[in-house]
Design a protein around this motif. Sequence first.
Motif, PDB file in Angstrom:
ATOM      1  N   ILE A 157       0.852  -1.207   0.000  1.00  0.00           N
ATOM      2  CA  ILE A 157       0.000   0.000   0.000  1.00  0.00           C
ATOM      3  C   ILE A 157       0.885   1.253   0.000  1.00  0.00           C
ATOM      4  O   ILE A 157       0.502   2.294  -0.524  1.00  0.00           O
ATOM      5  N   MET A 158       2.076   1.102   0.576  1.00  0.00           N
ATOM      6  CA  MET A 158       3.025   2.221   0.624  1.00  0.00           C
ATOM      7  C   MET A 158       3.272   2.810  -0.770  1.00  0.00           C
ATOM      8  O   MET A 158       3.463   4.018  -0.913  1.00  0.00           O
ATOM      9  N   TYR A 159       3.258   1.947  -1.813  1.00  0.00           N
ATOM     10  CA  TYR A 159       3.595   2.406  -3.164  1.00  0.00           C
ATOM     11  C   TYR A 159       2.541   3.321  -3.789  1.00  0.00           C
ATOM     12  O   TYR A 159       2.794   3.921  -4.834  1.00  0.00           O
ATOM     13  N   VAL A 160       1.358   3.397  -3.189  1.00  0.00           N
ATOM     14  CA  VAL A 160       0.416   4.428  -3.642  1.00  0.00           C
ATOM     15  C   VAL A 160       0.250   5.526  -2.576  1.00  0.00           C
ATOM     16  O   VAL A 160       0.068   6.696  -2.900  1.00  0.00           O
ATOM     17  N   HIS A 161       0.336   5.095  -1.303  1.00  0.00           N
ATOM     18  CA  HIS A 161       0.118   6.040  -0.200  1.00  0.00           C
ATOM     19  C   HIS A 161       1.211   7.114  -0.113  1.00  0.00           C
ATOM     20  O   HIS A 161       0.905   8.316  -0.089  1.00  0.00           O
ATOM     21  N   VAL A 162       2.455   6.686  -0.106  1.00  0.00           N
ATOM     22  CA  VAL A 162       3.569   7.636   0.074  1.00  0.00           C
ATOM     23  C   VAL A 162       3.724   8.595  -1.127  1.00  0.00           C
ATOM     24  O   VAL A 162       3.768   9.816  -0.923  1.00  0.00           O
ATOM     25  N   PRO A 163       3.758   8.077  -2.376  1.00  0.00           N
ATOM     26  CA  PRO A 163       3.855   9.044  -3.502  1.00  0.00           C
ATOM     27  C   PRO A 163       2.699  10.041  -3.529  1.00  0.00           C
ATOM     28  O   PRO A 163       2.916  11.224  -3.809  1.00  0.00           O
ATOM     29  N   ALA A 164       1.495   9.579  -3.207  1.00  0.00           N
ATOM     30  CA  ALA A 164       0.338  10.484  -3.210  1.00  0.00           C
ATOM     31  C   ALA A 164       0.528  11.597  -2.175  1.00  0.00           C
ATOM     32  O   ALA A 164       0.262  12.775  -2.460  1.00  0.00           O
ATOM     33  N   PHE A 198      -5.208   0.146  -4.245  1.00  0.00           N
ATOM     34  CA  PHE A 198      -4.831   0.401  -5.639  1.00  0.00           C
ATOM     35  C   PHE A 198      -6.071   0.727  -6.483  1.00  0.00           C
ATOM     36  O   PHE A 198      -6.022   1.579  -7.360  1.00  0.00           O
ATOM     37  N   LEU A 199      -7.177   0.037  -6.188  1.00  0.00           N
ATOM     38  CA  LEU A 199      -8.420   0.281  -6.931  1.00  0.00           C
ATOM     39  C   LEU A 199      -8.943   1.689  -6.665  1.00  0.00           C
ATOM     40  O   LEU A 199      -9.349   2.396  -7.589  1.00  0.00           O
ATOM     41  N   PHE A 200      -8.892   2.109  -5.398  1.00  0.00           N
ATOM     42  CA  PHE A 200      -9.354   3.459  -5.054  1.00  0.00           C
ATOM     43  C   PHE A 200      -8.507   4.507  -5.790  1.00  0.00           C
ATOM     44  O   PHE A 200      -9.044   5.482  -6.334  1.00  0.00           O
ATOM     45  N   THR A 201      -7.202   4.285  -5.816  1.00  0.00           N
ATOM     46  CA  THR A 201      -6.297   5.216  -6.513  1.00  0.00           C
ATOM     47  C   THR A 201      -6.646   5.267  -7.998  1.00  0.00           C
ATOM     48  O   THR A 201      -6.769   6.354  -8.579  1.00  0.00           O
ATOM     49  N   PHE A 202      -6.848   4.085  -8.586  1.00  0.00           N
ATOM     50  CA  PHE A 202      -7.169   4.003 -10.024  1.00  0.00           C
ATOM     51  C   PHE A 202      -8.485   4.723 -10.330  1.00  0.00           C
ATOM     52  O   PHE A 202      -8.565   5.508 -11.290  1.00  0.00           O
ATOM     53  N   VAL A 203      -9.507   4.472  -9.489  1.00  0.00           N
ATOM     54  CA  VAL A 203     -10.824   5.111  -9.695  1.00  0.00           C
ATOM     55  C   VAL A 203     -10.704   6.635  -9.553  1.00  0.00           C
ATOM     56  O   VAL A 203     -11.264   7.389 -10.355  1.00  0.00           O
ATOM     57  N   SER A 204      -9.955   7.092  -8.549  1.00  0.00           N
ATOM     58  CA  SER A 204      -9.772   8.540  -8.342  1.00  0.00           C
ATOM     59  C   SER A 204      -9.097   9.181  -9.547  1.00  0.00           C
ATOM     60  O   SER A 204      -9.520  10.238 -10.019  1.00  0.00           O
ATOM     61  N   PHE A 205      -8.042   8.518 -10.042  1.00  0.00           N
ATOM     62  CA  PHE A 205      -7.304   9.046 -11.190  1.00  0.00           C
ATOM     63  C   PHE A 205      -8.209   9.102 -12.425  1.00  0.00           C
ATOM     64  O   PHE A 205      -8.225  10.098 -13.144  1.00  0.00           O
ATOM     65  N   THR A 206      -8.941   8.001 -12.649  1.00  0.00           N
ATOM     66  CA  THR A 206      -9.805   7.941 -13.838  1.00  0.00           C
ATOM     67  C   THR A 206     -10.877   9.023 -13.769  1.00  0.00           C
ATOM     68  O   THR A 206     -11.127   9.712 -14.765  1.00  0.00           O
ATOM     69  N   THR A 207     -11.492   9.177 -12.597  1.00  0.00           N
ATOM     70  CA  THR A 207     -12.540  10.190 -12.430  1.00  0.00           C
ATOM     71  C   THR A 207     -11.990  11.584 -12.714  1.00  0.00           C
ATOM     72  O   THR A 207     -12.587  12.359 -13.471  1.00  0.00           O
TER      73      THR A 207
END
Lengths: 235, 75
Positions: free
Chosen positions: A52-59, B19-28
Amino acid sequence: MFKIFEPGRIFVITSKAHKYVMFLFVFVICIGLLEALIFSRVHYKQGDSVRIMYVHVPAAWISLGIFSSITFLSLTGYIFKNKNFFLISKSLAPSGLVFNIVALVTGSIWGKPTWGTWWAWDARITSMLILALFYLMYLIAWRIYEDKEQVLKITTIITILGIINVPIIKYSVDWWNTLHQPASINILSKSSIHSSMLFPLIIMTAAFALFSMLIFLMKYNTELIKIKNKGLDRL
Amino acid sequence: MITEILQMNGYGLYVWSSFLFTFVSFTTLYVITKIQYTKEKKKFMSKYGALDSKKAEVARSQTINKEILSSSQSI
């Protein structure tokens, strides 16, 4: 002094650049996802949840970076009376807010298996939530104030007040006892993170930076076309 | 192997949902921005189309307008 920042000159580049940035983003994110989800090592304590760090930290990094840039541009724009700097700031803000929300939500998801809770009023989480509120205030100000001079003044004040929060976010883990661990990555001294984890983290950060660049370019072009639409009305 | 990747030793739900939440946020965000961009371009084209030849020439003399017109040919 700021001739290179003239909208006409910038638009020639930005109107074409977003297609290339999009292509580059897709390429980098594909490598990043493979590294983050498949090839990177599992943490000895946290297991696979460390991914999860790989999306949490860069964000989180990029949302902080964007807010700092917005403040710098707003302040410079206000001092030198350059409205294009405000236009750049305004175009950066939506992606900054989205990255902030991503950092908060993924942090909350990571918190459940690691700390046993979805949410805690921990210093860093709370200060990140405050940053999201500043982003919201900034974007709302652009929507509600009709008077141009007033909106430039108010958004600058919001960014100045908000930037006070940025060092608090950064040093909250050192100043208070928080659930968050101290920084693992240091630019000036040796990082405590293993290189097998650092590599995917850098790739994902690059991908997120490219995505924010892509959104910025599209948003900036939209704002310029909006101005030009008003110009056509006046012809 | 696929089951292993999906389950991630019991952390799959947390990892994939992040990862899904990130993908959905980016797409939106991308879709909203793209819609706004296309809408403004179309508005520009319709306004430009309504101009008489003299005003259209004045509008075309500006760099940004010229760029919008050339890039709008693809939409």
